[in-house]
Design a protein around this motif. Structure first.
Motif, PDB file in Angstrom:
ATOM      1  N   ILE A 205       2.791  -0.934  -1.667  1.00 24.30           N
ATOM      2  CA  ILE A 205       1.606  -0.551  -2.442  1.00 24.30           C
ATOM      3  C   ILE A 205       0.745   0.425  -1.652  1.00 24.30           C
ATOM      4  O   ILE A 205       0.252   1.428  -2.186  1.00 24.30           O
ATOM      5  N   GLU A 206       0.583   0.163  -0.355  1.00 23.28           N
ATOM      6  CA  GLU A 206      -0.270   1.027   0.460  1.00 23.28           C
ATOM      7  C   GLU A 206       0.353   2.416   0.637  1.00 23.28           C
ATOM      8  O   GLU A 206      -0.354   3.427   0.630  1.00 23.28           O
TER       9      GLU A 206
ATOM     10  N   ALA B 254      -0.262   4.267  -2.552  1.00 21.72           N
ATOM     11  CA  ALA B 254      -1.675   4.661  -2.638  1.00 21.72           C
ATOM     12  C   ALA B 254      -1.962   5.844  -1.708  1.00 21.72           C
ATOM     13  O   ALA B 254      -2.694   6.775  -2.079  1.00 21.72           O
TER      14      ALA B 254
ATOM     15  N   ILE C  78      -0.612   9.076  -3.313  1.00 26.20           N
ATOM     16  CA  ILE C  78      -1.482   9.552  -4.395  1.00 26.20           C
ATOM     17  C   ILE C  78      -2.747  10.175  -3.819  1.00 26.20           C
ATOM     18  O   ILE C  78      -3.205  11.242  -4.260  1.00 26.20           O
ATOM     19  N   TYR C  79      -3.302   9.528  -2.803  1.00 26.88           N
ATOM     20  CA  TYR C  79      -4.516  10.062  -2.178  1.00 26.88           C
ATOM     21  C   TYR C  79      -4.225  11.403  -1.494  1.00 26.88           C
ATOM     22  O   TYR C  79      -5.057  12.319  -1.526  1.00 26.88           O
TER      23      TYR C  79
ATOM     24  N   TRP D 231      -6.555   6.794   7.690  1.00 30.16           N
ATOM     25  CA  TRP D 231      -5.684   5.900   6.918  1.00 30.16           C
ATOM     26  C   TRP D 231      -4.249   5.969   7.450  1.00 30.16           C
ATOM     27  O   TRP D 231      -3.580   4.938   7.620  1.00 30.16           O
TER      28      TRP D 231
END
Length: 312
Positions: free
Chosen positions: A161-162, A165, A168-169, A226
């Motif tokens: 999931i990360e 994400a 997408i970011y 991140w």
């Protein structure tokens, strides 16, 4: 046949890098109107009677894009025929052609009818996705003879999931960077990392271009932090996986080079080679993220089919 496919896929991948850099070069040299509002011809001619610098840049980009498009189409057809039994190959074969055509149509529409800066900024993002599909197809071809051993790898759901994400970011950050170029906001902030005298709170009086520039810098900073945090998690949880540790080490190196080149763009007053390197690093970073998405998708498929326990 696999040997020939490897060569073809490498040519297609390298060709797509040239397409990406060519598009960035067109924008950075202001050559978008080098051929007027004529497409695919240049000034309504197959071979223009007179050439300008901008025309040469734009026409070269079109020729490279067209040639790479033919290579990608051939690659997609042959890969479908000979490696269609691999689960992801057919999807990537179709996607590689679809996104390549889509980016060409967006570029053509911008030439013939013009587009707003916000729409034009989408072009580089579409090009990135097109590059990623071809890059993944290339990796699958190399996997066919077990050069890349990923069979035993299982990525946990929380990390899948990360990674999604983060990808997408990253596209959102790429969009802000493209918006910087298309709104000509590259050098509106003379200092780095903050706009004036490196004072983080000195935001009063920012104009639109400065907000675009600083918005990109802030979003890029979040992306770097991140990526570093996720890299630490990956090393901690998958230290025995060469693919994960090695791949994420490459990804981390690319995003740090991206930051360095971004700063150098300001310090060198928009040096063309530095600016192109900036586009190259983020393209390769996005390609690596795409590969981890493919691996994550395989892990999810194994869980659904009962081949591995979700808590493994």
């Amino acid at each position: 046949m696999i040997k020939h496919l490897k060569w073809l896929s490498v040519v297609a991948t390298i060709g797509m890098i040239f397409v990406l850099l060519g598009g960035a070069l067109v924008t950075k040299t202001g050559s978008e109107d080098g051929c007027g509002d004529s497409w695919p011809l240049c000034e309504g001619q197959v071979v223009p009677s007179e050439f300008t610098f901008e025309m040469v840049i734009e026409l070269s980009h079109r020729l490279v894009s067209g040639s790479v498009g033919i290579v990608v189409l051939i690659l997609a057809i042959i890969a479908w025929k000979h490696l269609g039994h691999i689960r992801e190959v057919k999807f990537l074969s179709v996607s590689s052609v679809f996104f390549l055509v889509l980016q060409a149509l967006i570029g053509a529409a911008a030439v013939m009818w013009g587009q707003s800066d916000f729409v034009l900024a989408l072009h580089f993002g579409i090009s990135l996705i097109s590059f990623a599909t071809i890059f993944l197809l290339t990796l699958l071809i190399f996997e066919a003879d077990k050069k890349l051993d990923t069979e035993s790898l299982h990525i946990q759901k929380k990390h899948r999931i990360e990674i999604l994400a983060l990808m997408i970011y990253t596209l959102a950050v790429v969009y802000t960077g493209a918006l910087v170029r298309h709104t000509e906001s590259n050098l509106v902030c003379p200092d780095w990392p903050f706009c004036y005298n490196n004072e983080p709170l000195n935001v009063i009086g920012y104009n639109f271009q400065q907000w675009v520039q600083m918005g990109h810098r802030l979003s890029a900073a979040i992306l770097v932090i991140w990526t570093i945090l996720l890299f630490i998690k990956i090393v901690k949880n998958y230290k025995k996986s060469t693919v994960m540790v090695g791949g994420w080490s490459i990804a981390l190196s690319l995003i740090l080079l991206q930051v360095l080149s971004g700063a150098l763009i300001i310090f060198t007053m928009l040096n063309l080679f530095i600016a192109l390197a900036h586009a190259l690093f983020i393209s390769c970073f996005f390609g690596m993220l795409s590969y981890f998405i493919l691996l994550a998708n395989r892990s999810a498929y194994k869980e659904k089919s009962g081949q591995v326990n979700e808590t493994h």
